[in-house]
Scaffold this active site. Sequence first.
Site, PDB file in Angstrom:
ATOM      1  N   ASN A   6       0.851  -1.187   0.000  1.00  0.00           N
ATOM      2  CA  ASN A   6       0.000   0.000   0.000  1.00  0.00           C
ATOM      3  C   ASN A   6       0.890   1.241   0.000  1.00  0.00           C
ATOM      4  OD1 ASN A   6      -1.945   1.944   0.448  1.00  0.00           O
ATOM      5  ND2 ASN A   6      -2.337   1.360   2.571  1.00  0.00           N
ATOM      6  N   LYS A   8      -0.107   4.267   0.090  1.00  0.00           N
ATOM      7  CA  LYS A   8      -0.761   5.347   0.838  1.00  0.00           C
ATOM      8  C   LYS A   8      -0.626   6.663   0.060  1.00  0.00           C
ATOM      9  CE  LYS A   8      -0.238   3.022   5.271  1.00  0.00           C
ATOM     10  NZ  LYS A   8       0.009   3.174   6.721  1.00  0.00           N
ATOM     11  N   HIS A  85      -9.293   0.218   5.472  1.00  0.00           N
ATOM     12  CA  HIS A  85      -7.997   0.381   6.124  1.00  0.00           C
ATOM     13  C   HIS A  85      -8.177   1.235   7.367  1.00  0.00           C
ATOM     14  CE1 HIS A  85      -3.837   1.742   6.775  1.00  0.00           C
ATOM     15  NE2 HIS A  85      -3.483   0.648   6.139  1.00  0.00           N
ATOM     16  N   GLU A 133      -4.819  -5.931  11.165  1.00  0.00           N
ATOM     17  CA  GLU A 133      -3.832  -4.862  11.324  1.00  0.00           C
ATOM     18  C   GLU A 133      -4.113  -4.058  12.589  1.00  0.00           C
ATOM     19  OE1 GLU A 133      -1.824  -3.052   7.536  1.00  0.00           O
ATOM     20  OE2 GLU A 133      -3.886  -2.415   7.662  1.00  0.00           O
ATOM     21  N   ILE A 138       0.925  -0.057  13.048  1.00  0.00           N
ATOM     22  CA  ILE A 138       1.117   0.378  11.667  1.00  0.00           C
ATOM     23  C   ILE A 138       2.224   1.423  11.597  1.00  0.00           C
ATOM     24  CG2 ILE A 138       0.046   1.584   9.729  1.00  0.00           C
ATOM     25  CD1 ILE A 138      -2.593   0.256  10.477  1.00  0.00           C
ATOM     26  N   ALA A 194       3.332  -1.278   3.931  1.00  0.00           N
ATOM     27  CA  ALA A 194       3.374   0.035   3.287  1.00  0.00           C
ATOM     28  C   ALA A 194       4.770   0.643   3.400  1.00  0.00           C
ATOM     29  CB  ALA A 194       2.321   0.962   3.892  1.00  0.00           C
ATOM     30  N   SER A 195       5.075   1.229   4.560  1.00  0.00           N
ATOM     31  CA  SER A 195       6.306   2.005   4.707  1.00  0.00           C
ATOM     32  C   SER A 195       7.558   1.184   4.482  1.00  0.00           C
ATOM     33  CB  SER A 195       6.359   2.676   6.080  1.00  0.00           C
ATOM     34  OG  SER A 195       6.261   1.721   7.122  1.00  0.00           O
TER      35      SER A 195
END
Length: 215
Positions: A6, A8, A85, A133, A138, A194-195
Site C-alpha cells: 500500500n 498510501k 484500512h 492490522e 502500523i 506500506a512504509s
Amino acid sequence: MFVLVNLKAYPCDPVAVAEAAADVAEQTDATIAVAPQSADLARVAETGATTYAQHVSPVEHGSHTGSVLAESVEANGAVGTLLNHSEHRRKLADIDGSLDAADRVGLDTVVCANNPEQIAAAAALGPDAVAVEPPELIGTGTPVSQADPGIVEDAVAAAEAVDPSVDVYCGAGISTGDDLEAARELGASGVLLASGVAKADDPRAALEDLVEPLV
C-alpha cells in the site's frame, strides 16, 4: 503468498515501485500487488504489476462527487481493492456496499480489520480476503506477528469459523523476510505492508528481502 504494498500518500515513485514489484514477483511464487493513489492506477497497471485500488466507494454511476467509482478503478487497470484500512475506516453497511461495487466489476477484495472479532464480522460479508492490522503497530516496524502472534492466530481461526474460503493476511509493521515467514507460520496466506517498501531508500531491495523466504 500474497504481498500487497500500500503506497498510501507517501512521496514515492509509484511506477518505480510497481516495476520493482513486477520484476521481483517473477523470481518467486508470490503475487506482489501495488496499491497506489487512484490518479496513478493506470500508470502502475501499465508496468504489468498486479494493481489494487486503495478504496472503492459504495456507489454506482451518478451524482457522487468525490467518490471512487469501481468502474473507473477497473477501467484504469486495477484488479482488486483494499477496503476499510485503519486510516479510512467505514461502517459495516458501507463496507458491504463497497464489496457489492467491487463485485459488480470483478475486483478482488481485501477488507482490513483491527482484531479477530472485527475479522469475523468482515469475513461474514464475503470478501476474498481479510487483513488483520492492529492500528497501534502500523508504521512502527514492529510486526504484529512479533508483538502479539496470538492476534494473527486468532484472526485466522475467526475467519475460518465464519467462511473457510476467505484468506487471511497479516499487516502492521511487516517489512522483512522474517516477518513474512512468521506470518506464514501463524497461518496467514499473505501480508499487507506500506512504509517498509514505499519509504525504503531502495524499494527493489526491500521487496527482494521481503520475499527471500519464497525464492
